[in-house]
Motif scaffolding. Structure first.
Motif, PDB file in Angstrom:
ATOM      1  N   GLY A  92       0.838  -1.204   0.000  1.00  0.00           N
ATOM      2  CA  GLY A  92       0.000   0.000   0.000  1.00  0.00           C
ATOM      3  C   GLY A  92       0.861   1.238   0.000  1.00  0.00           C
ATOM      4  N   VAL A  93       1.198   1.713  -1.208  1.00  0.00           N
ATOM      5  CA  VAL A  93       2.106   2.855  -1.319  1.00  0.00           C
ATOM      6  C   VAL A  93       1.293   4.148  -1.475  1.00  0.00           C
ATOM      7  CG1 VAL A  93       4.164   3.716  -2.522  1.00  0.00           C
ATOM      8  CG2 VAL A  93       3.749   1.260  -2.390  1.00  0.00           C
ATOM      9  N   GLY A  94       0.448   4.434  -0.477  1.00  0.00           N
ATOM     10  CA  GLY A  94      -0.314   5.687  -0.438  1.00  0.00           C
ATOM     11  C   GLY A  94       0.513   6.727   0.294  1.00  0.00           C
ATOM     12  N   ASN A  95      -0.158   7.650   0.968  1.00  0.00           N
ATOM     13  CA  ASN A  95       0.578   8.711   1.678  1.00  0.00           C
ATOM     14  C   ASN A  95       1.433   8.150   2.814  1.00  0.00           C
ATOM     15  OD1 ASN A  95      -0.353  11.011   0.215  1.00  0.00           O
ATOM     16  ND2 ASN A  95      -2.355  10.665   1.149  1.00  0.00           N
ATOM     17  N   LEU A  96       0.831   7.302   3.650  1.00  0.00           N
ATOM     18  CA  LEU A  96       1.557   6.746   4.797  1.00  0.00           C
ATOM     19  C   LEU A  96       2.658   5.779   4.323  1.00  0.00           C
ATOM     20  CD1 LEU A  96       1.614   6.689   7.863  1.00  0.00           C
ATOM     21  CD2 LEU A  96      -0.086   4.854   7.827  1.00  0.00           C
ATOM     22  N   PHE A 117       4.446  -3.101  -2.636  1.00  0.00           N
ATOM     23  CA  PHE A 117       3.439  -3.531  -3.612  1.00  0.00           C
ATOM     24  C   PHE A 117       2.256  -2.578  -3.557  1.00  0.00           C
ATOM     25  CE2 PHE A 117       5.963  -7.192  -2.720  1.00  0.00           C
ATOM     26  CZ  PHE A 117       6.040  -7.870  -3.928  1.00  0.00           C
ATOM     27  N   ASP A 118       1.626  -2.401  -4.731  1.00  0.00           N
ATOM     28  CA  ASP A 118       0.425  -1.571  -4.759  1.00  0.00           C
ATOM     29  C   ASP A 118      -0.457  -2.030  -5.909  1.00  0.00           C
ATOM     30  OD1 ASP A 118      -0.225   1.411  -3.376  1.00  0.00           O
ATOM     31  OD2 ASP A 118      -1.326   0.960  -5.227  1.00  0.00           O
ATOM     32  N   ALA A 119      -1.773  -1.894  -5.691  1.00  0.00           N
ATOM     33  CA  ALA A 119      -2.726  -2.318  -6.713  1.00  0.00           C
ATOM     34  C   ALA A 119      -2.833  -1.301  -7.853  1.00  0.00           C
ATOM     35  CB  ALA A 119      -4.094  -2.509  -6.066  1.00  0.00           C
ATOM     36  N   ASP A 120      -2.357  -0.075  -7.601  1.00  0.00           N
ATOM     37  CA  ASP A 120      -2.469   0.973  -8.616  1.00  0.00           C
ATOM     38  C   ASP A 120      -1.403   0.759  -9.701  1.00  0.00           C
ATOM     39  OD1 ASP A 120      -2.444   3.306 -10.066  1.00  0.00           O
ATOM     40  OD2 ASP A 120      -2.568   4.632  -8.321  1.00  0.00           O
ATOM     41  N   LYS A 122      -0.318   2.639 -11.853  1.00  0.00           N
ATOM     42  CA  LYS A 122       0.583   3.797 -12.045  1.00  0.00           C
ATOM     43  C   LYS A 122       1.760   3.744 -11.058  1.00  0.00           C
ATOM     44  CE  LYS A 122      -2.533   7.241 -11.830  1.00  0.00           C
ATOM     45  NZ  LYS A 122      -3.839   6.586 -11.810  1.00  0.00           N
ATOM     46  N   LYS A 123       1.556   3.047  -9.940  1.00  0.00           N
ATOM     47  CA  LYS A 123       2.623   2.990  -8.928  1.00  0.00           C
ATOM     48  C   LYS A 123       3.565   1.812  -9.169  1.00  0.00           C
ATOM     49  CE  LYS A 123      -0.039   5.570  -5.600  1.00  0.00           C
ATOM     50  NZ  LYS A 123      -0.846   5.624  -4.407  1.00  0.00           N
ATOM     51  N   ALA A 124       3.004   0.695  -9.637  1.00  0.00           N
ATOM     52  CA  ALA A 124       3.837  -0.487  -9.909  1.00  0.00           C
ATOM     53  C   ALA A 124       4.869  -0.139 -10.974  1.00  0.00           C
ATOM     54  CB  ALA A 124       2.947  -1.631 -10.368  1.00  0.00           C
ATOM     55  N   VAL A 155      -2.600  -0.321   3.405  1.00  0.00           N
ATOM     56  CA  VAL A 155      -3.689  -0.280   2.411  1.00  0.00           C
ATOM     57  C   VAL A 155      -4.961   0.199   3.126  1.00  0.00           C
ATOM     58  CG1 VAL A 155      -2.774  -2.093   0.906  1.00  0.00           C
ATOM     59  CG2 VAL A 155      -4.188  -2.732   2.873  1.00  0.00           C
ATOM     60  N   PRO A 156      -6.035   0.486   2.388  1.00  0.00           N
ATOM     61  CA  PRO A 156      -7.313   0.776   3.077  1.00  0.00           C
ATOM     62  C   PRO A 156      -7.823  -0.488   3.786  1.00  0.00           C
ATOM     63  CG  PRO A 156      -7.384   1.448   0.764  1.00  0.00           C
ATOM     64  CD  PRO A 156      -6.146   0.660   0.938  1.00  0.00           C
ATOM     65  N   ALA A 157      -8.780  -0.315   4.723  1.00  0.00           N
ATOM     66  CA  ALA A 157      -9.258  -1.455   5.530  1.00  0.00           C
ATOM     67  C   ALA A 157      -9.862  -2.577   4.674  1.00  0.00           C
ATOM     68  CB  ALA A 157     -10.284  -0.966   6.544  1.00  0.00           C
ATOM     69  N   GLY A 158     -10.604  -2.199   3.641  1.00  0.00           N
ATOM     70  CA  GLY A 158     -11.332  -3.182   2.827  1.00  0.00           C
ATOM     71  C   GLY A 158     -10.503  -4.383   2.367  1.00  0.00           C
ATOM     72  N   PRO A 159      -9.415  -4.152   1.634  1.00  0.00           N
ATOM     73  CA  PRO A 159      -8.660  -5.292   1.123  1.00  0.00           C
ATOM     74  C   PRO A 159      -7.680  -5.915   2.142  1.00  0.00           C
ATOM     75  CG  PRO A 159      -7.774  -3.252   0.225  1.00  0.00           C
ATOM     76  CD  PRO A 159      -8.934  -2.873   1.074  1.00  0.00           C
ATOM     77  N   ALA A 160      -7.631  -5.395   3.366  1.00  0.00           N
ATOM     78  CA  ALA A 160      -6.568  -5.808   4.306  1.00  0.00           C
ATOM     79  C   ALA A 160      -6.596  -7.311   4.635  1.00  0.00           C
ATOM     80  CB  ALA A 160      -6.650  -4.981   5.586  1.00  0.00           C
TER      81      ALA A 160
END
Ligand code: ATP
Length: 223
Positions: A92-96, A117-120, A122-124, A155-160
């Protein structure tokens, strides 16, 4: 870890890296002994707790002398396995997550975020702070070949939970969970939950209700 070290209470074990970091600085400045009061002022843990913690690993200290820095350091080095680098993956390569990749913990401990790793899409394929970011589809292959032991979840809670299940299959030993999700893991896996919003709320609650009063009182003899 030996039987003896297993007996250290978890709350004490959590404070070890804090003590270790301070003692390393003290040692490099040439100091050979330290009192529980000095330690307490530096690490902000009350001195009775420090004396109790240290008594678990046989560092009894002497009144008027304090603790031997060399002895403590060698204990911490052994206990915290500082000679080996623990490999970490971040998901989860978001802000945090991005902030952790830039920080990368190397200054404090022998831990290193090896990959992220990230699902986006654009980040991979990018790198942040020298850490490569891969697509989630590559998780199994990359983690297996790198001997990763610990995962940080940002990552957000949903996919955790789904991601956690994949990490369980990969035999990752521990997870530092920054998502608000309460995750189920098997008994042999270690998970620490850090919900920053809850921590902040709890700090504010304590400030409002107790101010900055010391809650713990010193009962053991001063060293
Ligand atoms: P940003 O501003 O980059 O979106 P954020 O921290 O505000 O960051 P979040 O929604 O918390 O955003 O998501 C954190 C990161 O987790 C994002 O980079 C997102 O692409 C990634 N992410 C979301 N779902 C998944 C998933 N199922 N697997 C892996 N990564 C995911």
């Amino acid at each position: 870890m030996s039987q003896e070290q297993m007996k250290i209470p978890q709350a004490t074990a959590k404070r070890l890296p804090l003590y270790y970091r301070f003692l390393k600085n003290l040692h490099s400045s040439g100091k050979q002994r330290v009192s529980s009061k000095e330690l307490s002022d530096a690490v902000k843990v009350d001195s009775a707790t420090i004396r109790r913690d240290f008594s678990y690993f046989g560092a009894l200290g002497k009144k008027g002398y304090g603790y031997n820095v060399e002895y403590l350091l060698s204990f911490f080095r052994k206990t915290l396995d500082q000679d080996e680098t623990t490999k970490v993956v971040l998901i989860g390569v978001g802000n945090l997550g991005t902030a952790f990749l830039h920080y990368n913990f190397l200054k404090n401990n022998n831990t290193k975020i090896e990959m992220a790793f990230d699902a986006d899409p654009k980040k991979a394929g990018t790198s942040i702070g020298e850490v490569p970011v891969y697509a989630m589809d590559d998780l199994e292959e990359k983690v297996k070949e790198s001997n990763i032991e610990v995962a940080i979840l940002t990552v957000p809670a949903g996919p955790a939970q789904g991601i956690t299940d994949r990490l369980i299959d990969l035999k990752v030993k521990g997870i530092l969970n920054f998502t608000p999700a309460r995750l189920s893991v098997p008994e042999h896996m270690r998970i620490h939950h850090i919900d920053l919003a809850v921590e902040l709320q709890s700090l504010i609650y304590f400030l409002k209700n107790y101010g900055t009063d010391d809650v713990e009182t010193s009962q053991l003899e001063e060293i």
